[in-house]
Design a protein around this motif. Structure first.
Motif, PDB file in Angstrom:
ATOM      1  N   UNK A 129     -23.491   2.645-106.671  1.00  3.36           N
ATOM      2  CA  UNK A 129     -24.006   3.169-107.926  1.00  3.36           C
ATOM      3  C   UNK A 129     -23.453   4.576-108.122  1.00  3.36           C
ATOM      4  N   UNK A 130     -23.076   4.920-109.349  1.00  6.71           N
ATOM      5  CA  UNK A 130     -22.538   6.249-109.657  1.00  6.71           C
ATOM      6  C   UNK A 130     -23.314   6.821-110.844  1.00  6.71           C
ATOM      7  N   UNK A 131     -23.927   7.979-110.661  1.00  9.45           N
ATOM      8  CA  UNK A 131     -24.801   8.560-111.684  1.00  9.45           C
ATOM      9  C   UNK A 131     -23.992   9.464-112.617  1.00  9.45           C
ATOM     10  N   UNK A 132     -24.026   9.144-113.899  1.00 15.33           N
ATOM     11  CA  UNK A 132     -23.401   9.996-114.916  1.00 15.33           C
ATOM     12  C   UNK A 132     -24.454  10.915-115.506  1.00 15.33           C
ATOM     13  N   UNK A 133     -24.578  12.119-114.973  1.00 19.27           N
ATOM     14  CA  UNK A 133     -25.694  12.996-115.349  1.00 19.27           C
ATOM     15  C   UNK A 133     -25.590  13.516-116.785  1.00 19.27           C
ATOM     16  N   UNK A 134     -24.393  13.528-117.370  1.00 22.15           N
ATOM     17  CA  UNK A 134     -24.267  14.039-118.734  1.00 22.15           C
ATOM     18  C   UNK A 134     -25.036  13.164-119.722  1.00 22.15           C
ATOM     19  N   UNK A 135     -24.721  11.863-119.726  1.00 23.08           N
ATOM     20  CA  UNK A 135     -25.435  10.957-120.625  1.00 23.08           C
ATOM     21  C   UNK A 135     -26.876  10.747-120.175  1.00 23.08           C
ATOM     22  N   UNK A 136     -27.103  10.657-118.863  1.00 19.24           N
ATOM     23  CA  UNK A 136     -28.469  10.459-118.385  1.00 19.24           C
ATOM     24  C   UNK A 136     -29.375  11.603-118.849  1.00 19.24           C
ATOM     25  N   UNK A 137     -28.838  12.825-118.897  1.00 20.24           N
ATOM     26  CA  UNK A 137     -29.628  13.977-119.358  1.00 20.24           C
ATOM     27  C   UNK A 137     -30.030  13.817-120.815  1.00 20.24           C
ATOM     28  N   UNK A 138     -29.051  13.507-121.671  1.00 16.93           N
ATOM     29  CA  UNK A 138     -29.377  13.469-123.096  1.00 16.93           C
ATOM     30  C   UNK A 138     -30.263  12.277-123.450  1.00 16.93           C
ATOM     31  N   UNK A 139     -30.079  11.165-122.748  1.00 18.44           N
ATOM     32  CA  UNK A 139     -30.927  10.006-123.038  1.00 18.44           C
ATOM     33  C   UNK A 139     -32.349  10.203-122.502  1.00 18.44           C
ATOM     34  N   UNK A 140     -32.480  10.869-121.370  1.00 20.13           N
ATOM     35  CA  UNK A 140     -33.804  11.102-120.800  1.00 20.13           C
ATOM     36  C   UNK A 140     -34.577  12.155-121.589  1.00 20.13           C
ATOM     37  N   UNK A 141     -33.899  13.232-121.970  1.00 17.69           N
ATOM     38  CA  UNK A 141     -34.565  14.336-122.659  1.00 17.69           C
ATOM     39  C   UNK A 141     -34.604  14.150-124.171  1.00 17.69           C
ATOM     40  N   UNK A 142     -33.938  13.096-124.688  1.00 16.65           N
ATOM     41  CA  UNK A 142     -33.873  12.858-126.146  1.00 16.65           C
ATOM     42  C   UNK A 142     -33.299  14.066-126.856  1.00 16.65           C
ATOM     43  N   UNK A 143     -32.255  14.656-126.265  1.00 12.44           N
ATOM     44  CA  UNK A 143     -31.581  15.814-126.844  1.00 12.44           C
ATOM     45  C   UNK A 143     -30.077  15.581-126.827  1.00 12.44           C
ATOM     46  N   UNK A 144     -29.457  15.701-127.988  1.00 12.33           N
ATOM     47  CA  UNK A 144     -28.012  15.567-128.095  1.00 12.33           C
ATOM     48  C   UNK A 144     -27.360  16.750-127.398  1.00 12.33           C
ATOM     49  N   UNK A 145     -26.548  16.475-126.369  1.00  8.63           N
ATOM     50  CA  UNK A 145     -25.943  17.579-125.617  1.00  8.63           C
ATOM     51  C   UNK A 145     -24.892  18.335-126.421  1.00  8.63           C
ATOM     52  N   UNK A 146     -24.489  17.805-127.600  1.00 13.49           N
ATOM     53  CA  UNK A 146     -23.546  18.509-128.452  1.00 13.49           C
ATOM     54  C   UNK A 146     -24.250  19.264-129.585  1.00 13.49           C
ATOM     55  N   UNK A 147     -25.590  19.234-129.603  1.00 11.39           N
ATOM     56  CA  UNK A 147     -26.355  19.927-130.638  1.00 11.39           C
ATOM     57  C   UNK A 147     -26.378  21.414-130.315  1.00 11.39           C
ATOM     58  N   UNK A 148     -25.887  22.240-131.262  1.00 13.19           N
ATOM     59  CA  UNK A 148     -25.760  23.678-130.986  1.00 13.19           C
ATOM     60  C   UNK A 148     -27.086  24.322-130.620  1.00 13.19           C
ATOM     61  N   UNK A 149     -28.169  23.881-131.243  1.00 18.13           N
ATOM     62  CA  UNK A 149     -29.454  24.507-130.985  1.00 18.13           C
ATOM     63  C   UNK A 149     -30.158  24.009-129.742  1.00 18.13           C
ATOM     64  N   UNK A 150     -29.712  22.871-129.192  1.00 15.72           N
ATOM     65  CA  UNK A 150     -30.403  22.269-128.059  1.00 15.72           C
ATOM     66  C   UNK A 150     -29.580  22.267-126.779  1.00 15.72           C
ATOM     67  N   UNK A 151     -28.287  22.608-126.892  1.00 13.00           N
ATOM     68  CA  UNK A 151     -27.381  22.466-125.747  1.00 13.00           C
ATOM     69  C   UNK A 151     -27.904  23.183-124.502  1.00 13.00           C
TER      70      UNK A 151
END
Length: 837
Positions: free
Chosen positions: A714-736
């Motif tokens: 198993x290989x964990x992709x923390x970038x997508x896992x972060x945004x899907x878990x926190x319900x925050x778009x990692x490319x959103x300027x105000x939420x990054x």
């Protein structure tokens, strides 16, 4: 003044398929943040003028040019995506700023093959940057040839311009508590402005008996609204209710910024006098020595007045356009490198540059006979004075952003290039540096910077910390009286500038610098050795790569293998899918580059923000939650079959490991595993490569035990896992800034993944950005991760970090971290238990 009542037909500047902006694989362009327009995936090597007009800006890196059409429409022609990173290599600009061009005239040429291989995409944009006055209506969405009709540009009628609603009787009100750190300073004010501009209604903030339009960053800052202050919001127009709700959300949720979270503790200057030492405030840590170099700001001569008004107005407009173009390129560069702080700072600069409070004051001065230079300078000075008088130290620091814009526009008006050349290793002294100054000085390799004024939460301080440039502020006017050229010691950690260091002290500082350099050299010298913790636990440190060339860099940097090969580079930015032979050759090249080391190859992960021209996908309201990754492969099995066949032909097959992206349930894995087994039998192979699953959605983490029963790893992709878990778009300027993979919820999912895998004897790796964060290394090891895939240059550093850790202690402490309440608390605990440096 240009006649903007005329309609205009724009001809195609390139030949190729036409795309709407929504299908451009770049969030900034696709969202319309840069303006309305159209895109073309080019088939030719020359960009042509779409109409008659004047060249008002030419990108220094030769990949973009802006024209002003005769009807006043301003058109940005941008060749490719993220092409600013190529620094002009492969581009040849054929026109200069100020030139008059004709419809169909060649503007720039580029090396198609060279550029295509190195940029994100060749998709090119035609954007109306002053779209508040114009509408763009596509004439065709099919393929075009150069010179064919493409866009119909129409000037908006007064009623169509935002704020001139026919129904202005609808007015709504709301109130909210400001959640932005430090209150409503430049960056959050710019976010409020950006939100308001998405609606037709006129919006205002009301605070302390005063009001400001949400269109004006200066006006919003002038209200001096503190953190947690209660403000009232009013919106008037046909979409007033929607505008109100959007503004309330922006004011209350897009709050976490990096100003304070990553600022070093502010050390107040000691009042005790010490001979040969100036006391200041630490803005960015570090200890360096070097010659002192004085940097003075731009000074204007006296102005006798009596200038031609229209000529001076035109000069100021052109200078503003030039600086605006430069800032947009800085933003593009920062975005490409995911420098969130830099992106936020210069987004605020762009908003300030368009602020009516500044522009109106400057044009009024010109109308009274002032030169454009002096009118602009006086306008900035007046607004700086407003900020200083508000009694807020933070807002007073933000006046420095205005001074930055003054310097940049004045240079454009005076036709002066960047004036200073500072030798590498120097320590720069100035009254106050601006963010642009800091970027230039960092690029020139200065050892450190110190300022008579300034603050530890200023944008210059934030950039200095990000660039690793030691910085002292608030040293006082005595700094400016020091003789240039003298050797000094900048002890930012101690808040000291030592003006007359002894030879012994200089040697001491040089030795400290040498120790740091030696540590980096030592880490690199041991980078090819295995990484084992103090108590003997082996951790594989692999590299994330996207080509055979990067694989070669990984080997040179000591990587134990490839932890993630992204195969999208083979599929995007082309007219047809790569055939089986081309794919096999590309994968084999990576295996060959890695010698005897394993290579994990992720199957095609397109969809979402990555589109294929030859595989049209339906428009989706939220493509990141739509048809992407393994879901797309199941809908188009021919793509995946071809890729699996190519992978099965690589040799030696046991070093090739296959990784499936965006898996959410066991049936998806079983289906692909059965298909892979069938292809192995069909090709009469005696072995099947390992098959792994990416854990990048919470569902996969929660089902890790069931997935591990059928997967080899198993290989964990923390970038997508972060945004899907926190319900925050990692490319959103105000939420990054809030999308932090050390959030306890993420750590719980990682822990559950490792526990589930262990029940079936499977190993777990991490290939997301968290793997490259040395602060996170002990946490990941403690939770059970046994492979970290990082950027190639970081292999040595992360291996060195592993060798200084005790896996047993990591396990005990990491278990406790799962009970903490926030990512900030986790980071603080990590610094206490496993300090860096």
């Amino acid at each position: 003044m240009p006649n903007n009542n005329k309609e205009l037909i724009l001809s195609a500047p390139l030949s190729g398929p036409v795309l709407t902006l929504a299908h451009v694989p770049d969030a900034v362009f696709a969202s319309g943040a840069m303006g309305d327009g159209i895109a073309i995936d080019p088939l030719n090597d020359t960009l042509y003028a779409p109409c008659d007009g004047e060249v008002i800006h030419v990108a220094r890196t030769g990949h973009a040019v802006t024209l002003r059409a005769d009807n006043g429409a301003e058109l940005l022609l941008h060749l490719g995506l993220d092409t600013v990173e190529l620094q002009g290599d492969g581009f040849s600009m054929l026109v200069k700023e100020g030139a008059r061009v004709s419809n169909g005239q060649a503007l720039l040429r580029y090396d198609v093959d060279s550029v295509a291989q190195r940029c994100k995409s060749l998709v090119s944009l035609l954007i109306i940057t002053n779209g508040e006055h114009f509408q763009a209506r596509p004439i065709t969405l099919k393929g075009v040839k150069v010179g064919e009709p493409l866009l119909h540009i129409v000037a908006k009628r007064p009623g169509e311009i935002r704020g001139n609603d026919a129904d202005m009787d609808i007015e709504v009100f709301g109130q909210i508590r400001i959640a932005h750190r430090g209150g409503l300073h430049a960056r959050p004010a710019a976010l409020v402005r950006q939100t308001a501009q998405g609606f037709k209604s006129r919006s205002h903030l009301h605070f302390g008996g005063r009001s400001a339009s949400c269109d004006s960053v200066m006006g919003l800052m002038g209200l001096a609204i503190n953190e947690q202050a209660q403000v009232h919001v009013s919106c008037r127009g046909s979409d007033a209710e929607a505008a109100l709700q959007a503004l309330l959300a922006t004011l209350s949720t897009a709050a976490a910024e990096n100003d304070h979270a990553h600022a070093p503790p502010v050390k107040a200057p000691s009042r005790a006098a010490e001979d040969g030492v100036l006391q200041g405030v630490c803005a960015a840590p570090g200890l360096v020595a070097g010659p002192l170099v004085r940097l003075d700001g731009l000074q204007l001569p006296d102005d006798d007045g009596g200038h031609d008004i229209e000529e001076q107005r035109q000069r100021l407009r052109q200078a503003l356009e030039h600086v605006s173009g430069d800032i947009r390129l800085t933003l593009e560069n920062a975005k490409a490198r995911r420098h969130d702080n830099e992106q936020a700072i210069f987004s605020a600069h762009l908003a300030l540059l368009e602020d009516p409070a500044l522009l109106d004051a400057a044009y009024v001065s010109i109308d009274q006979g002032d030169a454009a230079t002096h009118a602009w300078s006086r306008s900035i000075d007046a607004q700086c004075q407003v900020l200083r008088q508000l009694g807020s130290p933070l807002l007073a620091e933000r006046a420095n952003d205005l001074r930055d814009l003054r310097q940049r526009v004045l240079r454009a008006l005076l036709g002066e290039a960047w004036q200073f050349e500072v030798p590498a290793g120097a320590i720069v002294a100035a009254q106050e540096l601006t963010p642009s100054d800091l970027l230039h000085l960092s690029a020139q390799g200065v050892a450190g910077v110190c300022m008579a004024e300034g603050g530890a939460t200023s944008h210059v301080a934030i950039l200095a910390r990000g660039k690793g440039v030691p910085c002292l502020v608030a040293l006082g006017d005595a700094l400016l009286a020091q003789a240039p050229g003298q050797s000094v010691v900048l002890d930012a950690d101690g808040g000291r500038l030592e003006l007359a260091p002894t030879a012994e002290r200089l040697t001491q500082v040089q030795q400290a610098q040498a120790r740091r350099a030696a540590l980096r050299a030592q880490q690199q010298s041991l980078a090819h050795a295995p990484a084992r913790t103090i108590d003997g636990v082996g951790i594989e440190i692999a590299a994330n790569v996207a080509s055979s060339a990067e694989a070669g860099q990984a080997v040179a940097n000591g990587a134990d293998g490839v932890g993630l090969l992204r195969t999208e580079f083979l599929f995007v930015d082309r007219r047809t899918a790569p055939d089986e032979q081309e794919q096999c050759q590309a994968y084999q090249a990576v295996l060959d580059a890695m010698g005897e080391k394993p290579v994990i190859i992720r199957t095609i992960d397109v969809g979402g923000d990555k589109q294929l021209d030859y595989l049209p996908l339906p428009a989706e309201a939220n493509p990141v939650l739509g048809l992407r990754g393994i879901r797309l492969a199941l809908v188009h099995p021919e793509l995946l079959d071809q890729q699996l066949r190519a992978l099965l032909q690589t040799r030696p097959l046991h070093r090739c490991r296959i990784l499936l992206p965006m898996v959410t349930e066991v049936d998806e894995l079983l289906h692909i595993r059965q298909r892979l087994d069938a292809l192995v039998a069909e090709l009469d192979l005696s072995e099947r490569p390992q098959l792994g699953v990416m854990i990048e959605v919470p569902a996969a983490a929660l089902l890790a035990e069931q997935l591990a029963e059928h997967a080899d790893f198993l290989s964990i992709g923390t970038n997508d896992l972060s945004q899907y878990t926190l319900a925050m778009d990692r490319d959103h300027a105000g939420l990054a800034a809030r999308v932090d993979a050390l959030h306890p919820a993420l750590l719980l999912l990682i822990a559950q993944t490792c526990a589930g895998a262990a029940k079936h004897g499977r190993w777990v790796g991490v290939c997301g950005a968290l793997a490259s964060d040395p602060l996170a290394t002990p946490v990941l090891i403690g939770l059970g991760v046994r492979e970290l895939s990082v950027s190639p240059p970081q292999v040595g550093e992360i291996k060195d970090r592993v060798r200084h850790l005790d896996a047993g202690q990591c396990r005990r402490v990491s278990t406790d971290l799962l009970n903490l309440a926030s990512a900030a608390a986790v980071r603080q605990a990590c610094h206490q238990h496993w300090p860096l440096g």
